[in-house]
Design a protein around this motif. Structure first.
Motif, PDB file in Angstrom:
ATOM      1  N   THR A   1      22.285  39.125  50.178  1.00 52.97           N
ATOM      2  CA  THR A   1      22.125  38.417  51.295  1.00 52.97           C
ATOM      3  C   THR A   1      20.612  38.071  51.588  1.00 52.97           C
ATOM      4  OG1 THR A   1      24.094  39.346  52.255  1.00 52.97           O
ATOM      5  CG2 THR A   1      22.917  38.454  53.772  1.00 52.97           C
ATOM      6  N   VAL A   2      19.778  39.035  51.537  1.00 54.13           N
ATOM      7  CA  VAL A   2      18.373  38.883  51.681  1.00 54.13           C
ATOM      8  C   VAL A   2      17.794  37.881  50.949  1.00 54.13           C
ATOM      9  CG1 VAL A   2      16.176  39.863  52.058  1.00 54.13           C
ATOM     10  CG2 VAL A   2      18.030  41.346  52.653  1.00 54.13           C
ATOM     11  N   ALA A   3      17.871  37.715  49.584  1.00 55.15           N
ATOM     12  CA  ALA A   3      17.635  36.563  48.769  1.00 55.15           C
ATOM     13  C   ALA A   3      18.127  35.552  48.998  1.00 55.15           C
ATOM     14  CB  ALA A   3      17.510  37.191  47.319  1.00 55.15           C
ATOM     15  N   ARG A   4      19.512  35.436  49.239  1.00 50.21           N
ATOM     16  CA  ARG A   4      20.183  34.202  49.352  1.00 50.21           C
ATOM     17  C   ARG A   4      19.570  33.447  50.640  1.00 50.21           C
ATOM     18  NH1 ARG A   4      25.071  36.253  49.564  1.00 50.21           N
ATOM     19  NH2 ARG A   4      25.236  36.191  51.619  1.00 50.21           N
ATOM     20  N   SER A   5      19.849  34.264  51.732  1.00 52.74           N
ATOM     21  CA  SER A   5      19.230  33.479  52.951  1.00 52.74           C
ATOM     22  C   SER A   5      17.937  32.899  53.064  1.00 52.74           C
ATOM     23  CB  SER A   5      19.409  34.402  53.974  1.00 52.74           C
ATOM     24  OG  SER A   5      18.632  35.639  54.162  1.00 52.74           O
ATOM     25  N   LEU A   6      16.923  33.642  52.327  1.00 51.80           N
ATOM     26  CA  LEU A   6      15.432  33.356  52.448  1.00 51.80           C
ATOM     27  C   LEU A   6      15.559  32.152  51.216  1.00 51.80           C
ATOM     28  CD1 LEU A   6      12.562  33.614  53.020  1.00 51.80           C
ATOM     29  CD2 LEU A   6      12.477  35.086  50.899  1.00 51.80           C
ATOM     30  N   GLY A   7      16.333  32.134  50.269  1.00 48.76           N
ATOM     31  CA  GLY A   7      16.273  30.937  49.081  1.00 48.76           C
ATOM     32  C   GLY A   7      17.001  29.826  49.735  1.00 48.76           C
TER      33      GLY A   7
ATOM     34  N   VAL B   1      29.077  23.341  46.351  1.00 51.87           N
ATOM     35  CA  VAL B   1      29.500  24.641  45.010  1.00 51.87           C
ATOM     36  C   VAL B   1      28.102  25.402  44.890  1.00 51.87           C
ATOM     37  CG1 VAL B   1      29.559  24.494  42.711  1.00 51.87           C
ATOM     38  CG2 VAL B   1      30.847  22.806  43.952  1.00 51.87           C
ATOM     39  N   VAL B   2      26.883  24.776  45.243  1.00 54.67           N
ATOM     40  CA  VAL B   2      25.731  25.459  45.168  1.00 54.67           C
ATOM     41  C   VAL B   2      25.825  26.685  46.146  1.00 54.67           C
ATOM     42  CG1 VAL B   2      23.287  25.701  45.656  1.00 54.67           C
ATOM     43  CG2 VAL B   2      24.177  23.879  44.098  1.00 54.67           C
ATOM     44  N   TYR B   3      26.216  26.466  47.321  1.00 52.51           N
ATOM     45  CA  TYR B   3      26.363  27.533  48.518  1.00 52.51           C
ATOM     46  C   TYR B   3      27.207  28.541  47.864  1.00 52.51           C
ATOM     47  CZ  TYR B   3      25.694  29.090  53.176  1.00 52.51           C
ATOM     48  OH  TYR B   3      25.537  29.904  54.289  1.00 52.51           O
ATOM     49  N   ILE B   4      28.335  28.224  47.434  1.00 58.06           N
ATOM     50  CA  ILE B   4      29.342  29.171  46.870  1.00 58.06           C
ATOM     51  C   ILE B   4      28.725  29.952  45.965  1.00 58.06           C
ATOM     52  CG2 ILE B   4      31.738  29.434  45.861  1.00 58.06           C
ATOM     53  CD1 ILE B   4      32.617  26.921  47.622  1.00 58.06           C
ATOM     54  N   TYR B   5      28.136  29.186  44.786  1.00 57.91           N
ATOM     55  CA  TYR B   5      27.678  29.981  43.750  1.00 57.91           C
ATOM     56  C   TYR B   5      26.483  30.928  44.172  1.00 57.91           C
ATOM     57  CZ  TYR B   5      25.155  30.742  39.174  1.00 57.91           C
ATOM     58  OH  TYR B   5      24.565  31.428  38.083  1.00 57.91           O
TER      59      TYR B   5
ATOM     60  N   CYS C   1      15.264  25.995  50.359  1.00 55.70           N
ATOM     61  CA  CYS C   1      15.962  24.962  49.662  1.00 55.70           C
ATOM     62  C   CYS C   1      16.322  23.839  50.993  1.00 55.70           C
ATOM     63  CB  CYS C   1      16.685  25.286  48.690  1.00 55.70           C
ATOM     64  SG  CYS C   1      16.082  26.166  47.430  1.00 55.70           S
ATOM     65  N   THR C   2      16.962  24.376  51.936  1.00 57.39           N
ATOM     66  CA  THR C   2      17.676  23.568  52.948  1.00 57.39           C
ATOM     67  C   THR C   2      16.512  22.695  53.520  1.00 57.39           C
ATOM     68  OG1 THR C   2      19.661  25.041  53.040  1.00 57.39           O
ATOM     69  CG2 THR C   2      19.103  23.422  54.802  1.00 57.39           C
ATOM     70  N   SER C   3      15.226  23.395  53.895  1.00 56.05           N
ATOM     71  CA  SER C   3      14.386  22.752  54.587  1.00 56.05           C
ATOM     72  C   SER C   3      13.791  21.652  53.694  1.00 56.05           C
ATOM     73  CB  SER C   3      13.180  23.608  55.087  1.00 56.05           C
ATOM     74  OG  SER C   3      12.496  24.285  53.857  1.00 56.05           O
ATOM     75  N   PHE C   4      13.416  22.099  52.434  1.00 55.88           N
ATOM     76  CA  PHE C   4      12.882  20.970  51.169  1.00 55.88           C
ATOM     77  C   PHE C   4      13.946  19.997  51.301  1.00 55.88           C
ATOM     78  CE2 PHE C   4       9.545  23.964  50.491  1.00 55.88           C
ATOM     79  CZ  PHE C   4       8.783  23.002  50.441  1.00 55.88           C
TER      80      PHE C   4
END
Length: 122
Positions: free
Chosen positions: A55-61, A44-48, A65-68
């Motif tokens: 795309t630029v902000a989403r991929s970086l964020g 759900v977070v991924y869809i939100y 977050c995935t690494s953490f």
């Protein structure tokens, strides 16, 4: 936002139910349900984020977050194992509290995507 908050709140409830579970079978079932709820939360977070952020902000964020989350996923079993040696309640309550805080924080998200058209750029 509502589905994300509801899934987080259900996760907290299931973490607290694990504390009062008396059989090993029930404990195992609740843990598998918790794992499913946490996976649903991530989806759900991924869809939100796909609906709200460019795309630029989403991929970086999401990468950050995935690494953490991977680091947290490696550390959490050690913390739970140390706390589990004292009590199941000590091991599960930090996760329940984190889920409740996240559930309440979801209501503070700035954008509701329900019923909103997706932005398209060409």
């Amino acid at each position: 936002k509502l589905s994300l908050a509801l899934l987080q709140f259900l996760s907290a409830i299931f973490f607290l139910l694990v504390n009062i579970c008396t059989t090993m079978f029930g404990f195992t079932v609740l843990l598998f349900l918790l794992r499913a709820l946490v996976s649903m939360n991530f989806n759900v977070v991924y869809i939100y984020t796909a609906e709200v952020y460019p795309t630029v902000a989403r991929s970086l964020g999401m990468g950050f977050c995935t690494s953490f989350s991977r680091i947290g996923g490696m550390i959490a079993p050690f913390i739970a194992q140390v706390l589990m040696s004292r009590s199941v309640i000590y091991a599960m309550c930090p996760f329940a509290v984190a889920s409740i805080v996240c559930s309440l924080g979801n209501f503070l998200l700035p954008i509701e995507t329900k019923g909103r058209a997706l932005l398209q750029s060409s």
